[in-house]
Write a protein that holds these residues in place. Structure first.
Motif, PDB file in Angstrom:
ATOM      1  N   SER A 275       0.822  -1.212   0.000  1.00  0.00           N
ATOM      2  CA  SER A 275       0.000   0.000   0.000  1.00  0.00           C
ATOM      3  C   SER A 275       0.856   1.262   0.000  1.00  0.00           C
ATOM      4  O   SER A 275       1.830   1.378   0.755  1.00  0.00           O
ATOM      5  N   ASP A 276       0.468   2.201  -0.867  1.00  0.00           N
ATOM      6  CA  ASP A 276       1.096   3.531  -0.953  1.00  0.00           C
ATOM      7  C   ASP A 276       2.550   3.484  -1.387  1.00  0.00           C
ATOM      8  O   ASP A 276       3.281   4.460  -1.197  1.00  0.00           O
ATOM      9  N   SER A 277       2.985   2.371  -1.983  1.00  0.00           N
ATOM     10  CA  SER A 277       4.330   2.314  -2.555  1.00  0.00           C
ATOM     11  C   SER A 277       4.277   2.776  -4.008  1.00  0.00           C
ATOM     12  O   SER A 277       3.223   2.804  -4.636  1.00  0.00           O
ATOM     13  N   ILE A 278       5.432   3.127  -4.545  1.00  0.00           N
ATOM     14  CA  ILE A 278       5.569   3.464  -5.963  1.00  0.00           C
ATOM     15  C   ILE A 278       6.661   2.587  -6.531  1.00  0.00           C
ATOM     16  O   ILE A 278       7.693   2.376  -5.887  1.00  0.00           O
ATOM     17  N   GLY A 279       6.434   2.031  -7.712  1.00  0.00           N
ATOM     18  CA  GLY A 279       7.349   1.029  -8.210  1.00  0.00           C
ATOM     19  C   GLY A 279       7.793   1.229  -9.644  1.00  0.00           C
ATOM     20  O   GLY A 279       7.223   2.007 -10.411  1.00  0.00           O
ATOM     21  N   ALA A 280       8.823   0.486  -9.990  1.00  0.00           N
ATOM     22  CA  ALA A 280       9.340   0.361 -11.353  1.00  0.00           C
ATOM     23  C   ALA A 280       9.965  -1.025 -11.443  1.00  0.00           C
ATOM     24  O   ALA A 280      10.089  -1.729 -10.427  1.00  0.00           O
ATOM     25  N   CYS A 281      10.355  -1.456 -12.639  1.00  0.00           N
ATOM     26  CA  CYS A 281      10.895  -2.805 -12.761  1.00  0.00           C
ATOM     27  C   CYS A 281      11.943  -2.909 -13.866  1.00  0.00           C
ATOM     28  O   CYS A 281      11.880  -2.207 -14.880  1.00  0.00           O
TER      29      CYS A 281
ATOM     30  N   ALA B   6       1.462  -6.590  -8.331  1.00  0.00           N
ATOM     31  CA  ALA B   6       1.905  -5.603  -7.352  1.00  0.00           C
ATOM     32  C   ALA B   6       0.918  -4.454  -7.246  1.00  0.00           C
ATOM     33  O   ALA B   6       0.678  -3.917  -6.159  1.00  0.00           O
ATOM     34  N   ASN B   7       0.329  -4.070  -8.376  1.00  0.00           N
ATOM     35  CA  ASN B   7      -0.657  -3.000  -8.367  1.00  0.00           C
ATOM     36  C   ASN B   7      -1.888  -3.403  -7.564  1.00  0.00           C
ATOM     37  O   ASN B   7      -2.441  -2.605  -6.798  1.00  0.00           O
ATOM     38  N   GLN B   8      -2.344  -4.643  -7.732  1.00  0.00           N
ATOM     39  CA  GLN B   8      -3.474  -5.145  -6.959  1.00  0.00           C
ATOM     40  C   GLN B   8      -3.153  -5.181  -5.468  1.00  0.00           C
ATOM     41  O   GLN B   8      -4.050  -5.076  -4.624  1.00  0.00           O
ATOM     42  N   ALA B   9      -1.860  -5.315  -5.138  1.00  0.00           N
ATOM     43  CA  ALA B   9      -1.429  -5.335  -3.744  1.00  0.00           C
ATOM     44  C   ALA B   9      -1.158  -3.937  -3.199  1.00  0.00           C
ATOM     45  O   ALA B   9      -0.661  -3.805  -2.071  1.00  0.00           O
ATOM     46  N   GLY B  10      -1.457  -2.899  -4.011  1.00  0.00           N
ATOM     47  CA  GLY B  10      -1.391  -1.539  -3.498  1.00  0.00           C
ATOM     48  C   GLY B  10      -0.257  -0.682  -4.003  1.00  0.00           C
ATOM     49  O   GLY B  10      -0.086   0.452  -3.538  1.00  0.00           O
ATOM     50  N   CYS B  11       0.526  -1.167  -4.968  1.00  0.00           N
ATOM     51  CA  CYS B  11       1.680  -0.414  -5.470  1.00  0.00           C
ATOM     52  C   CYS B  11       1.315   0.352  -6.734  1.00  0.00           C
ATOM     53  O   CYS B  11       0.777  -0.225  -7.688  1.00  0.00           O
ATOM     54  N   GLY B  12       1.581   1.651  -6.764  1.00  0.00           N
ATOM     55  CA  GLY B  12       1.480   2.420  -7.993  1.00  0.00           C
ATOM     56  C   GLY B  12       2.746   2.260  -8.808  1.00  0.00           C
ATOM     57  O   GLY B  12       3.785   1.830  -8.297  1.00  0.00           O
ATOM     58  N   PHE B  13       2.677   2.625 -10.104  1.00  0.00           N
ATOM     59  CA  PHE B  13       3.849   2.497 -10.964  1.00  0.00           C
ATOM     60  C   PHE B  13       4.040   3.753 -11.795  1.00  0.00           C
ATOM     61  O   PHE B  13       3.074   4.348 -12.297  1.00  0.00           O
ATOM     62  N   LEU B  14       5.298   4.140 -11.915  1.00  0.00           N
ATOM     63  CA  LEU B  14       5.657   5.252 -12.783  1.00  0.00           C
ATOM     64  C   LEU B  14       5.107   5.041 -14.186  1.00  0.00           C
ATOM     65  O   LEU B  14       4.912   3.907 -14.619  1.00  0.00           O
ATOM     66  N   GLY B  15       4.910   6.121 -14.919  1.00  0.00           N
ATOM     67  CA  GLY B  15       4.732   5.986 -16.346  1.00  0.00           C
ATOM     68  C   GLY B  15       6.021   5.471 -16.969  1.00  0.00           C
ATOM     69  O   GLY B  15       7.106   5.887 -16.583  1.00  0.00           O
ATOM     70  N   ARG B  16       5.886   4.520 -17.882  1.00  0.00           N
ATOM     71  CA  ARG B  16       7.048   3.834 -18.458  1.00  0.00           C
ATOM     72  C   ARG B  16       7.936   3.258 -17.358  1.00  0.00           C
ATOM     73  O   ARG B  16       9.097   3.625 -17.206  1.00  0.00           O
ATOM     74  N   PRO B  17       7.408   2.307 -16.594  1.00  0.00           N
ATOM     75  CA  PRO B  17       8.138   1.810 -15.430  1.00  0.00           C
ATOM     76  C   PRO B  17       9.108   0.680 -15.721  1.00  0.00           C
ATOM     77  O   PRO B  17       9.753   0.188 -14.795  1.00  0.00           O
TER      78      PRO B  17
ATOM     79  N   ASN C  28       3.967   1.701 -22.242  1.00  0.00           N
ATOM     80  CA  ASN C  28       4.346   2.300 -23.525  1.00  0.00           C
ATOM     81  C   ASN C  28       4.006   3.777 -23.646  1.00  0.00           C
ATOM     82  O   ASN C  28       4.832   4.566 -24.089  1.00  0.00           O
ATOM     83  N   LYS C  29       2.790   4.168 -23.257  1.00  0.00           N
ATOM     84  CA  LYS C  29       2.368   5.551 -23.463  1.00  0.00           C
ATOM     85  C   LYS C  29       2.583   6.432 -22.249  1.00  0.00           C
ATOM     86  O   LYS C  29       2.199   7.600 -22.263  1.00  0.00           O
ATOM     87  N   SER C  30       3.154   5.900 -21.169  1.00  0.00           N
ATOM     88  CA  SER C  30       3.687   6.663 -20.035  1.00  0.00           C
ATOM     89  C   SER C  30       2.653   7.174 -19.044  1.00  0.00           C
ATOM     90  O   SER C  30       2.968   8.021 -18.208  1.00  0.00           O
ATOM     91  N   PHE C  31       1.401   6.669 -19.069  1.00  0.00           N
ATOM     92  CA  PHE C  31       0.435   7.061 -18.050  1.00  0.00           C
ATOM     93  C   PHE C  31       0.842   6.474 -16.697  1.00  0.00           C
ATOM     94  O   PHE C  31       1.293   5.329 -16.615  1.00  0.00           O
ATOM     95  N   TYR C  32       0.671   7.272 -15.651  1.00  0.00           N
ATOM     96  CA  TYR C  32       0.919   6.811 -14.284  1.00  0.00           C
ATOM     97  C   TYR C  32      -0.150   5.806 -13.884  1.00  0.00           C
ATOM     98  O   TYR C  32      -1.334   6.008 -14.142  1.00  0.00           O
ATOM     99  N   LEU C  33       0.269   4.712 -13.249  1.00  0.00           N
ATOM    100  CA  LEU C  33      -0.648   3.658 -12.829  1.00  0.00           C
ATOM    101  C   LEU C  33      -0.874   3.774 -11.323  1.00  0.00           C
ATOM    102  O   LEU C  33       0.002   3.417 -10.531  1.00  0.00           O
ATOM    103  N   PRO C  34      -2.028   4.297 -10.899  1.00  0.00           N
ATOM    104  CA  PRO C  34      -2.289   4.392  -9.457  1.00  0.00           C
ATOM    105  C   PRO C  34      -2.458   3.002  -8.853  1.00  0.00           C
ATOM    106  O   PRO C  34      -2.765   2.040  -9.555  1.00  0.00           O
ATOM    107  N   PRO C  35      -2.282   2.874  -7.546  1.00  0.00           N
ATOM    108  CA  PRO C  35      -2.554   1.585  -6.902  1.00  0.00           C
ATOM    109  C   PRO C  35      -3.968   1.109  -7.196  1.00  0.00           C
ATOM    110  O   PRO C  35      -4.901   1.916  -7.250  1.00  0.00           O
ATOM    111  N   ARG C  36      -4.107  -0.186  -7.431  1.00  0.00           N
ATOM    112  CA  ARG C  36      -5.416  -0.807  -7.682  1.00  0.00           C
ATOM    113  C   ARG C  36      -6.171  -0.019  -8.761  1.00  0.00           C
ATOM    114  O   ARG C  36      -7.287   0.445  -8.546  1.00  0.00           O
ATOM    115  N   PHE C  37      -5.565   0.078  -9.921  1.00  0.00           N
ATOM    116  CA  PHE C  37      -6.070   0.960 -10.969  1.00  0.00           C
ATOM    117  C   PHE C  37      -7.345   0.457 -11.634  1.00  0.00           C
ATOM    118  O   PHE C  37      -8.027   1.231 -12.312  1.00  0.00           O
ATOM    119  N   SER C  38      -7.676  -0.825 -11.456  1.00  0.00           N
ATOM    120  CA  SER C  38      -8.782  -1.394 -12.231  1.00  0.00           C
ATOM    121  C   SER C  38      -9.868  -1.958 -11.335  1.00  0.00           C
ATOM    122  O   SER C  38      -9.611  -2.476 -10.241  1.00  0.00           O
TER     123      SER C  38
END
Length: 335
Positions: A74-80, A101-112, A294-304
């Motif tokens: 939760s409330d983490s930000i990630g890349a890979c 990881a997103n389902q577990a609460g991690c957001g991801f940078l655009g183009r991570p 690919n298109k660099s949108f930020y992925l908030p935690p639990r985006f879907s």
């Protein structure tokens, strides 16, 4: 400070040797087999080295743990960063990992993602542009990703929401779900909807170099300005064949012209996905690949928000659906 999650196998030492000199002071390397506790609110780099079969057994153990949690990160930000021996599976592994990881609460940078196939041929273009070799281009890409992750700041509050769809309102369970979510959004948010049916995409047959479609039309006149204006893009996706609808896919492809002009790092990506049978997670992964990676949108935690509803009108009859939609609306507004 960054926390690097590096599932260990016989290929991991080379990846570790690459990362260590590039990490900011105070960074921590952790083998996920030693535990995934205390990772909430961190800056996380998922680093996975695949073997000759495109596998990493320690990674799969980590993936299983992530898939069983809703708040571990939760409330983490990630890349890979993912490296391979062969030419396949690096993006596939990255996409599964980001979704879990997103389902577990991690957001991801655009183009991570920085991913390297065994031959590094996927870095040939970057090497040619930079006048260097593939190895140097790969290392530069990793350094740039780490810099963005270390310096990441939360985007400004959402003021404008854009929803894109290609469904028929009279019969669509997906649009019924959107109506429930939209009703829960704060009244001070601007909300725009664009339907990509009825020739909207047919008018845009090719993208050019100057940020516009070669044939102009609704894509340039309506979709591009709306994407530029929005702080959050909500993709309304009906799943009938385990894939995004053709018009949504065409729209994503035609965003390349806009992407060439500007990055969407501060624009959030959300997905409402309704399946007639199953497989909504497949579409969520497609959104991650196309718009986050690919298109660099930020992925908030639990985006879907994923639901299953087949018969016409059955979505609104699902137990608890109004509460789920209202919670997701709050999640959009507060992301």
């Amino acid at each position: 400070m960054l926390t690097v999650l590096l599932p260990e196998n016989d290929r991991s030492p080379a990846l570790r040797d690459l990362l260590v000199p590039l990490l900011p002071p105070g960074s921590e390397l952790r083998d996920p087999d030693d535990g995934l506790e205390d990772l909430a609110g961190r800056r996380l780099l998922f680093a996975v080295a695949l073997d000759e079969g495109g596998c990493n057994m320690a990674y799969y153990r980590m993936l299983s743990r992530l898939r069983r949690s809703t708040d571990l990160l939760s409330d983490s930000i990630g890349a890979c960063v993912v490296t391979g021996v062969g030419e396949f599976y690096t993006k596939d592994v990255a996409r599964d990992m980001v979704f879990a990881a997103n389902q577990a609460g991690c957001g991801f940078l655009g183009r991570p993602l920085v991913e390297a196939t065994g031959s590094l041929r996927n870095f040939r273009t970057q090497a040619q542009i930079g006048g260097t070799d593939e190895v140097t281009a790969f290392h530069a890409a990793v350094a740039e990703l780490l810099s963005r992750l270390n310096g990441w700041e939360k985007p400004a509050p959402i003021r404008h929401v854009l929803a894109l769809h290609a469904s028929q309102r009279a019969t669509s369970n997906t649009l019924a779900l959107w109506e429930l979510v939209k009703a829960g959004l704060p009244s001070d948010l601007g909300v725009q909807e664009i339907c990509l049916r009825n020739g909207t995409m047919a008018a845009c047959l090719h993208f050019g170099e100057q940020g516009g479609c070669f044939y102009g039309g609704p894509m340039v006149d309506e979709v591009y300005p709306a994407v530029r204006k929005c702080d959050a893009l909500v993709m309304l996706c009906a799943n009938y064949n385990d894939a995004l609808a053709a018009n949504l896919t065409a729209c994503v492809n035609r965003l390349t012209a806009l992407f060439r002009q500007t990055r969407m790092y501060d624009k959030r990506l959300f997905g409402l996905i309704v399946s007639g049978y199953s497989g909504g997670d497949l579409l969520a992964r497609q959104l991650i690949s196309a718009l986050n990676m690919n298109k660099s949108f930020y992925l908030p935690p639990r985006f879907s928000l994923l639901e299953t509803a087949n018969e016409r009108g059955s979505l609104v009859k699902l137990p608890g659906i109004e509460a789920q939609a209202a919670a997701f609306a709050r999640h959009i507004a507060e992301s």
